[in-house]
Design a protein around this motif. Structure first.
Motif, mmCIF file in Angstrom:
data_model
loop_
_atom_site.group_PDB
_atom_site.id
_atom_site.type_symbol
_atom_site.label_atom_id
_atom_site.label_comp_id
_atom_site.label_asym_id
_atom_site.label_seq_id
_atom_site.Cartn_x
_atom_site.Cartn_y
_atom_site.Cartn_z
ATOM 1 N N LEU A 168 0.702 -1.480 0.036
ATOM 2 C CA LEU A 168 -0.265 -0.447 -0.199
ATOM 3 C C LEU A 168 1.079 1.143 -0.326
ATOM 4 N N LEU A 218 -0.253 4.028 -1.997
ATOM 5 C CA LEU A 218 -1.058 5.537 -1.207
ATOM 6 C C LEU A 218 -0.788 6.747 -0.665
ATOM 7 N N VAL A 255 -6.729 8.735 -6.995
ATOM 8 C CA VAL A 255 -6.673 7.609 -7.935
ATOM 9 C C VAL A 255 -7.686 6.992 -9.073
ATOM 10 N N ASN A 297 -2.241 6.699 -11.144
ATOM 11 C CA ASN A 297 -2.565 7.882 -10.537
ATOM 12 C C ASN A 297 -2.829 8.420 -11.658
ATOM 13 N N VAL A 352 -3.899 5.654 4.733
ATOM 14 C CA VAL A 352 -3.368 3.930 3.815
ATOM 15 C C VAL A 352 -4.405 3.076 3.816
ATOM 16 N N LYS A 375 -7.339 5.122 2.703
ATOM 17 C CA LYS A 375 -7.067 5.275 0.835
ATOM 18 C C LYS A 375 -8.415 4.027 1.085
#
Length: 258
Positions: free
Chosen positions: A35, A38, A44, A69, A232, A235
């Motif tokens: 991760l 992130l 994203v 991205n 993260v 996320k």
């Protein structure tokens, strides 16, 4: 005189665009392995891959998503695992697992939604039996959060919880999350805090894909925006919320169309 070599008839050209990969970041203390991407992102892009077989036959195939991205560099790939029986007979309500791999092909996340016979209706989502729920694990086997459908009269609503099952965010969708050639605008799902202050901290946007793609496929594009300094794990859970929204509102249920 310079001689330009002509291609032979046996030459095969690959016209597909080459995938650009996001550079693998260094490991980050306390971050679940995989991760680390992130930690560098506040948005994203989740792009569902067009399935030619599905578009031609109306037979539902396993969903696949490229996760990129904002520069278009890919950092993850997500693939659905589900039974053919449920895809054919249960349509968008099917149970599934989604395995998320990084650019090295290593699984870094797993998302899971169990099949529920009577789930999906927002009016009845106050009951766990009637509410869809998606779990997110990273690494696989370690629960980091989930997304639970919330009861509402009309609007799509969700609650995002952390690893201790405490509410962190609410997600409120548009009045009419329509998909198709007649709906030519983006749909925003607002991410707000669940502490009573109702402060917007992010957004999940289902992007209009264009007339031809909307008319002939159910492949969707999403943009997920969140604070750069957000954990993260959260996320990753918001990415899971995006896929749950896709299944619930933007997957054409070909088996039940009438």
């Amino acid at each position: 005189m310079a001689h330009t070599q002509q291609p032979s008839f046996g030459t095969i050209y690959d016209a597909r665009p080459k995938t650009q990969w996001m550079e693998m970041p260094a490991s980050v203390p306390g971050c679940p392995p995989g991760l680390e991407y992130l930690t560098q992102l506040d948005q994203v892009l989740i792009q569902q891959q067009v399935e030619i077989f599905e578009a031609m036959t109306d037979i539902e195939t396993k969903n696949r998503y490229a996760i990129k991205n904002t520069l278009g560099q890919q950092c993850y790939f997500a693939k659905e695992e589900s039974s053919l029986f449920q895809r054919l007979c249960c349509g968008t309500g099917r149970g599934f697992e989604i395995k998320v791999t990084n650019n090295a092909g290593q699984e870094v996340m797993r998302m899971r939604r169990k099949f529920k016979c009577c789930a999906g209706c927002c009016w009845c989502a106050n009951s766990d039996t009637c509410a869809f729920y998606l779990e997110v694990e990273s690494p696989t086997g370690t629960f980091i959060g989930g997304v639970r459908q919330s009861q509402s009269c009309w609007y799509p609503m969700y609650q995002v919880i952390d690893a201790n099952e405490r509410p962190v965010f609410n997600i409120d969708g548009p009045c009419c999350p329509c998909s198709g050639p007649c709906c030519t605008s983006d749909n925003d799902f607002l991410v707000t805090t669940s502490d009573g202050a109702v402060t917007q901290v992010g957004k999940i946007t289902r992007e209009y894909a264009g007339l031809m793609k909307e008319a002939f496929t159910d492949a969707t594009n999403f943009a997920v925006t969140f604070p750069m300094d957000l954990d993260v794990r959260m996320k990753a859970v918001l990415m899971g919320a995006t896929l749950l929204i896709d299944f619930m509102y933007y997957e054409t249920d070909k088996n039940n169309d009438s």
